[in-house]
Design a protein around this motif. Sequence first.
Motif, short mmCIF file in Angstrom:
data_model
loop_
_atom_site.label_atom_id
_atom_site.label_comp_id
_atom_site.label_asym_id
_atom_site.label_seq_id
_atom_site.Cartn_x
_atom_site.Cartn_y
_atom_site.Cartn_z
N ALA A 131 30.70 32.71 -15.48
CA ALA A 131 32.02 32.09 -15.68
C ALA A 131 32.61 32.48 -17.04
CB ALA A 131 31.93 30.58 -15.56
N GLU A 132 31.77 32.85 -17.99
CA GLU A 132 32.27 33.27 -19.30
C GLU A 132 33.07 34.57 -19.18
OE1 GLU A 132 28.79 33.43 -21.76
OE2 GLU A 132 28.57 31.25 -21.75
N HIS A 133 32.87 35.31 -18.08
CA HIS A 133 33.61 36.56 -17.85
C HIS A 133 34.97 36.30 -17.19
CE1 HIS A 133 30.21 39.34 -18.61
NE2 HIS A 133 29.49 38.33 -18.17
N LEU A 134 35.20 35.06 -16.78
CA LEU A 134 36.42 34.73 -16.05
C LEU A 134 37.46 34.11 -16.97
CD1 LEU A 134 34.75 33.03 -12.96
CD2 LEU A 134 35.57 35.38 -13.13
N VAL A 135 38.72 34.31 -16.60
CA VAL A 135 39.85 33.70 -17.30
C VAL A 135 40.74 33.11 -16.22
CG1 VAL A 135 41.85 34.14 -18.77
CG2 VAL A 135 39.73 35.41 -19.14
N ASP A 136 41.29 31.92 -16.45
CA ASP A 136 42.20 31.32 -15.48
C ASP A 136 43.28 32.32 -15.08
OD1 ASP A 136 41.12 28.73 -15.18
OD2 ASP A 136 41.99 28.13 -17.10
N GLY A 137 43.47 32.50 -13.78
CA GLY A 137 44.52 33.36 -13.28
C GLY A 137 44.24 34.84 -13.41
N ASP A 138 43.01 35.21 -13.80
CA ASP A 138 42.65 36.59 -14.05
C ASP A 138 42.17 37.28 -12.78
OD1 ASP A 138 41.90 38.96 -15.35
OD2 ASP A 138 39.90 38.19 -15.80
N VAL A 139 43.01 38.14 -12.21
CA VAL A 139 42.61 38.94 -11.07
C VAL A 139 43.17 40.34 -11.28
CG1 VAL A 139 42.80 39.29 -8.58
CG2 VAL A 139 42.60 36.99 -9.48
N ALA B 93 33.47 21.19 -18.61
CA ALA B 93 32.96 19.81 -18.66
C ALA B 93 31.44 19.78 -18.82
CB ALA B 93 33.36 19.07 -17.38
N ARG B 94 30.84 20.95 -18.90
CA ARG B 94 29.38 21.07 -19.06
C ARG B 94 28.62 20.37 -17.93
NH1 ARG B 94 28.74 23.09 -24.41
NH2 ARG B 94 30.55 22.65 -25.68
N SER B 95 29.10 20.59 -16.73
CA SER B 95 28.50 19.99 -15.54
C SER B 95 27.03 20.40 -15.44
CB SER B 95 29.25 20.44 -14.29
OG SER B 95 28.71 19.88 -13.15
N ALA B 96 26.16 19.43 -15.29
CA ALA B 96 24.72 19.68 -15.26
C ALA B 96 24.26 20.32 -13.97
CB ALA B 96 23.97 18.37 -15.48
N ASP B 97 25.10 20.34 -12.94
CA ASP B 97 24.66 20.88 -11.65
C ASP B 97 24.88 22.39 -11.51
OD1 ASP B 97 27.41 20.69 -11.52
OD2 ASP B 97 27.47 19.74 -9.55
N LEU B 98 25.36 23.05 -12.56
CA LEU B 98 25.60 24.49 -12.49
C LEU B 98 24.39 25.27 -13.01
CD1 LEU B 98 29.23 24.69 -13.89
CD2 LEU B 98 28.51 24.69 -11.49
N PRO B 99 23.94 26.26 -12.26
CA PRO B 99 22.85 27.12 -12.76
C PRO B 99 23.31 27.88 -14.01
CG PRO B 99 23.29 27.54 -10.42
CD PRO B 99 24.38 26.65 -10.93
#
Length: 84
Positions: A65-73, A52-58
């Motif tokens: 987060a680009e290294h993460l995938v939903d459900g990826d563990v 959502a391109r939240s402006a409050d994220l550093p």
Amino acid sequence: MSGEPPVVRLGRDLVRNFESLPPDKAASEIATHIRKFWEPRMRQDLLARVRARSADLPPLLVSAAEHLVDGDVDREEVKQPSGG
């Protein structure tokens, strides 16, 4: 910042802990920490905020987060110590 959602507050804490590293290494370490220690719904919340391109994220948290995938563990990776 007291009204921040938990994932934003915790993400900022991670950024502060790893920002002394080179950006690529810091993003990788933050992503590893998130994969290992955050509950799936927290990871999903973070990814939704990034999408959502939240402006409050550093920016470094967005890079991580680009290294993460939903459900990826990776269960083997969880057994290994983290840099954080």
